[in-house]
Design a protein around this motif. Structure first.
Motif, PDB file in Angstrom:
ATOM      1  N   GLY A  68    -106.464 -84.060  99.603  1.00  0.00           N
ATOM      2  CA  GLY A  68    -106.145 -83.116  98.548  1.00  0.00           C
ATOM      3  C   GLY A  68    -105.077 -82.157  99.011  1.00  0.00           C
ATOM      4  N   GLN A  69    -104.635 -81.324  98.087  1.00  0.00           N
ATOM      5  CA  GLN A  69    -103.592 -80.357  98.429  1.00  0.00           C
ATOM      6  C   GLN A  69    -103.765 -79.115  97.561  1.00  0.00           C
ATOM      7  N   VAL A  70    -103.766 -77.964  98.196  1.00  0.00           N
ATOM      8  CA  VAL A  70    -103.802 -76.686  97.498  1.00  0.00           C
ATOM      9  C   VAL A  70    -102.377 -76.154  97.418  1.00  0.00           C
ATOM     10  N   GLN A  71    -101.897 -75.894  96.203  1.00  0.00           N
ATOM     11  CA  GLN A  71    -100.547 -75.386  95.984  1.00  0.00           C
ATOM     12  C   GLN A  71    -100.634 -73.926  95.558  1.00  0.00           C
ATOM     13  N   VAL A  72    -100.118 -73.056  96.393  1.00  0.00           N
ATOM     14  CA  VAL A  72    -100.112 -71.629  96.098  1.00  0.00           C
ATOM     15  C   VAL A  72     -98.691 -71.242  95.689  1.00  0.00           C
ATOM     16  N   THR A  73     -98.463 -70.976  94.416  1.00  0.00           N
ATOM     17  CA  THR A  73     -97.165 -70.477  93.951  1.00  0.00           C
ATOM     18  C   THR A  73     -97.266 -68.966  93.815  1.00  0.00           C
ATOM     19  N   TYR A  74     -96.184 -68.259  94.187  1.00  0.00           N
ATOM     20  CA  TYR A  74     -96.257 -66.801  94.221  1.00  0.00           C
ATOM     21  C   TYR A  74     -94.877 -66.184  94.036  1.00  0.00           C
ATOM     22  N   GLY A  75     -94.879 -64.897  93.811  1.00  0.00           N
ATOM     23  CA  GLY A  75     -93.661 -64.113  93.648  1.00  0.00           C
ATOM     24  C   GLY A  75     -94.027 -62.653  93.440  1.00  0.00           C
ATOM     25  N   GLU A  76     -93.018 -61.819  93.238  1.00  0.00           N
ATOM     26  CA  GLU A  76     -93.288 -60.402  92.996  1.00  0.00           C
ATOM     27  C   GLU A  76     -94.042 -60.216  91.684  1.00  0.00           C
ATOM     28  N   GLU A  77     -94.916 -59.225  91.649  1.00  0.00           N
ATOM     29  CA  GLU A  77     -95.695 -58.949  90.449  1.00  0.00           C
ATOM     30  C   GLU A  77     -94.776 -58.751  89.245  1.00  0.00           C
ATOM     31  N   GLY A  78     -95.045 -59.469  88.176  1.00  0.00           N
ATOM     32  CA  GLY A  78     -94.243 -59.368  86.968  1.00  0.00           C
ATOM     33  C   GLY A  78     -93.007 -60.241  86.953  1.00  0.00           C
ATOM     34  N   GLY A  79     -92.674 -60.836  88.073  1.00  0.00           N
ATOM     35  CA  GLY A  79     -91.498 -61.697  88.165  1.00  0.00           C
ATOM     36  C   GLY A  79     -91.881 -63.163  88.177  1.00  0.00           C
ATOM     37  N   PRO A  80     -90.889 -64.022  88.362  1.00  0.00           N
ATOM     38  CA  PRO A  80     -91.188 -65.461  88.395  1.00  0.00           C
ATOM     39  C   PRO A  80     -91.939 -65.842  89.671  1.00  0.00           C
ATOM     40  N   LEU A  81     -92.855 -66.792  89.514  1.00  0.00           N
ATOM     41  CA  LEU A  81     -93.557 -67.324  90.685  1.00  0.00           C
ATOM     42  C   LEU A  81     -92.728 -68.494  91.199  1.00  0.00           C
ATOM     43  N   ASP A  82     -91.725 -68.187  92.014  1.00  0.00           N
ATOM     44  CA  ASP A  82     -90.719 -69.175  92.393  1.00  0.00           C
ATOM     45  C   ASP A  82     -90.806 -69.604  93.849  1.00  0.00           C
ATOM     46  N   GLN A  83     -91.877 -69.239  94.540  1.00  0.00           N
ATOM     47  CA  GLN A  83     -92.075 -69.672  95.921  1.00  0.00           C
ATOM     48  C   GLN A  83     -93.410 -70.399  96.016  1.00  0.00           C
ATOM     49  N   GLN A  84     -93.523 -71.246  97.021  1.00  0.00           N
ATOM     50  CA  GLN A  84     -94.715 -72.086  97.112  1.00  0.00           C
ATOM     51  C   GLN A  84     -95.142 -72.274  98.560  1.00  0.00           C
TER      52      GLN A  84
END
Length: 649
Positions: free
Chosen positions: A332-348
């Motif tokens: 399996g794989q857990v994918q954590v997407t994230y970014g600054e609060e209120g902005g795009p979640l453009d990192q993983q």
């Protein structure tokens, strides 16, 4: 002595494959590495194009991740934070060809290794600089290229030999993907060192490293339709290095075992490295490195915020109640997407998960003659009493040649009802490569032998393998030997003997003789009169399997080494689940009729022969055979009376 290297002050270690498999070598190397380190795989191997046979020109050779065990080991290295640089291979193969069954499609199966091809050097002696040479494998799975010819390094002595001193041997003709991979691996190690120095020991993972080198590399020249990717440009990559990600995830991978029917909670810690920015995250999961979502890996609370210089703990639920137990590893794989609060979640960030749910099947207990309480070796020679499988009985519809070499014969009557795992069979098929099946009409893979068959696993629905190997019975193709079958008169035993079978690679090995014995009580016995003189016992697969978890593996391609069979060895599969049979077939002709009543009367009153199998004569299950059993049969046959009782074999 030496040559100028690529990565200054690198600490270098070596694992020589020797008697290990490549997968074992990768895992051995992994024990000495930490996240951010670099592993170079300097190997390729014969692939399916030419039936996995060795060739002097290496045509059809593929990279090691083609093979399941090697793929799993490489993927495990990535999961532990290691950057694997892998030779694409010298087989001149298009890795997206259908023959490779999507094994190089990273949306389906992704090892995360950096795959490296061989390009022309700047000299112009082999075409345009950075153009693909004639021999490397190519396709979109190949990420980067290194110099494939004219590489100076130590060894060989054709450039300089120091008056015969081997420590002063040098060459200018190191070539192939063998020379290309260390060029790229050196660039990877150098860039990792730069990144660690700039960011206080932080490291790039394999995916970010690959993306940076591809984005900043010198493009492939010449015919780019045969893709091998750019050559790394270390200066350009250095100037384009991104800062470390704000989010760190711990652990970086999960590898655990849970029992079938149970659940486990594994905490995942998300740490915000920024002192000023709140991060927002969203977590999703996939079940097997595939596109479709799974339900055995669940994040109950997948969305949240992480304050500056703080962390949150997220629970992962590993749920084995929704999957069947088996001997395979669930990925399996857990994918954590994230970014600054209120902005795009453009990192993983990715967290691989490896879950084992041990197979709970207890149908058979396996004991070898060399183990305590193992049954002794008692060879049953049927070459004079059995029936040979004639050459015209073999078939192989997948290919027009290798009819006997990789062929199948059947269906053939067993002679009695044989209970195998949870089903009963009366016919079977014989494969020329040392296995039988009750269901599969072609006991090969796309027409050929392959060592990718597993127990349990694909591709056969039922599979009994006394000695699965690349055997050759075809005299027209350098093979020899024959297969015999024998059914005992009492219809309680079937023997299949492979007599002096050859091997595709070693034509002079004429000694391999073994047999599989099926018993009416459901037991299976493998016996080995001779395993040959070329070491084929080391590469055999031995065991029995049906679909899913129903399987018992005794020996698989060298593992465990303590279960390697030798001459005069027996391996017995004792059925631990009772086989039940209906009484009444007193004369053992496969039918219950008035003849069985007559047989009982003759036995009781005229000193006739006893029932072939004594429980068959106890038709009413009262513990004895008498006139009452004959009357019981007559009532059943002519008057619609109750059926004969069931007894345990």
């Amino acid at each position: 002595y030496g040559t100028r290297g690529i990565s200054p002050q690198a600490r270098v270690g070596l694992v020589s494959v020797g008697n290990m498999t490549t997968a074992e070598a990768v895992l051995t190397a992994l024990d000495s590495l930490i996240p951010g380190d670099v592993m170079l795989i300097e190997l390729n191997a014969p692939g399916p194009r030419y039936d996995f046979q060795g060739r002097a020109d290496q045509s059809g050779y593929v990279c090691m991740e083609y093979f399941p065990a090697e793929f799993d080991a490489i993927q495990m290295a990535w999961a532990k934070g290691i950057i694997v640089c892998e030779a694409a291979g010298n087989g001149a193969e298009y890795l997206s060809d259908p023959i490779y069954e999507n094994r190089f499609d990273t949306t389906y199966r992704n090892s995360h290794a950096i795959l490296i091809g061989a390009g022309a050097p700047p000299s112009g002696n082999y075409g345009v600089d950075r153009s693909r040479l004639s021999f490397p494998n190519f396709g979109h799975r190949v990420n980067l290229q290194g110099h494939g010819v004219e590489v100076v390094t130590t060894g060989y002595g054709d450039l300089f030999n120091g008056g015969g001193d081997e420590k002063q041997y040098y060459t200018a003709e190191f070539s192939g993907t063998s020379s290309a991979v260390p060029v790229v691996a050196g660039a990877v190690a150098s860039l990792q060192g730069i990144f660690k120095a700039q960011y206080d020991g932080a490291v790039l993972d394999a995916d970010r490293m690959r993306d940076i080198l591809i984005a900043t590399g010198s493009p492939q020249q010449g015919s780019v339709s045969m893709h091998i990717g750019p050559r790394p440009d270390l200066r350009a990559a250095d100037s384009a290095l991104p800062p470390p990600t704000d989010l760190t995830v711990s652990p970086i991978y999960i590898d655990t075992t849970i029992a079938v029917g149970t659940q486990m909670i594994v905490p995942l810690t998300l740490t915000n490295g920024s002192s000023t920015t709140t991060l927002q995250y969203d977590i999703t999961t996939v079940d097997s490195m595939l596109k479709n979502p799974g339900d055995w890996l669940v994040v109950p609370d997948p969305i949240g915020l992480i304050p500056p210089s703080s962390y949150v703990s997220v629970n992962l639920l590993l749920d084995a109640t929704v999957i069947e137990d088996r001997m395979l590893i669930y990925k399996g794989q857990v994918q954590v997407t994230y970014g600054e609060e209120g902005g795009p979640l453009d990192q993983q960030s990715l967290v691989p998960v490896f879950l084992s749910v041990p197979c709970a099947d207890t149908t058979y207990a396996i004991k070898a003659s060399f183990q305590p309480e193992g049954r002794p070796f008692q060879w049953v020679d049927i070459t004079s009493t059995g029936t040979i499988i004639p050459s015209y009985s073999w078939y192989n519809p997948a290919v027009s040649q290798y009819i006997i070499d990789d062929g199948t014969a059947g269906p053939i009557n067993i002679g009695f009802d044989f209970t195998y795992f949870d089903s009963v069979y009366t016919k079977f098929f014989i494969g020329a490569n040392g296995a039988i099946s009750f269901t599969d009409t072609n006991i090969n893979v796309q027409g050929f032998y392959t060592n990718t068959v597993t127990i349990p696993g694909q591709p056969f629905a039922t599979f009994v393998a006394p000695f699965w190997n690349d055997l050759n019975l075809d005299a027209a193709d350098g093979g020899h030997g024959a297969v015999y079958i024998f059914r005992a008169p009492h219809k309680d035993t079937l023997v299949v003997e492979y007599y002096r079978a050859g091997n595709f690679i070693s034509a002079d090995d004429t000694l391999t003789t073994f047999e599989v014995i099926l018993s009416r009580d459901g037991d299976i016995t493998f016996q080995y009169l001779s395993v040959g003189n070329a070491g084929w016992a080391d590469s055999a697969l031995i065991g029995a399997a049906a679909a899913e978890c129903r399987a018992d593996r005794f020996f698989a391609y060298g593992q465990p080494s303590g279960n390697r069979v030798d001459d005069s060895t027996a391996v017995h599969f004792e059925r631990m689940v009772a086989v039940w049979n209906q009484a009444g077939d007193v004369n053992n002709d496969g039918k219950i009729n008035v003849a069985d009543a007559v047989y009982i009367i003759s036995y009781i009153f005229r000193s006739g022969p006893a029932p072939v199998f004594s429980p068959e004569g106890d038709v009413n299950c009262d513990g004895k055979t008498n006139i009452g059993d004959a009357i019981y049969i007559i009532s059943y046959v002519f008057r619609g009376g109750p059926a004969p009782c069931i007894y345990q074999m």
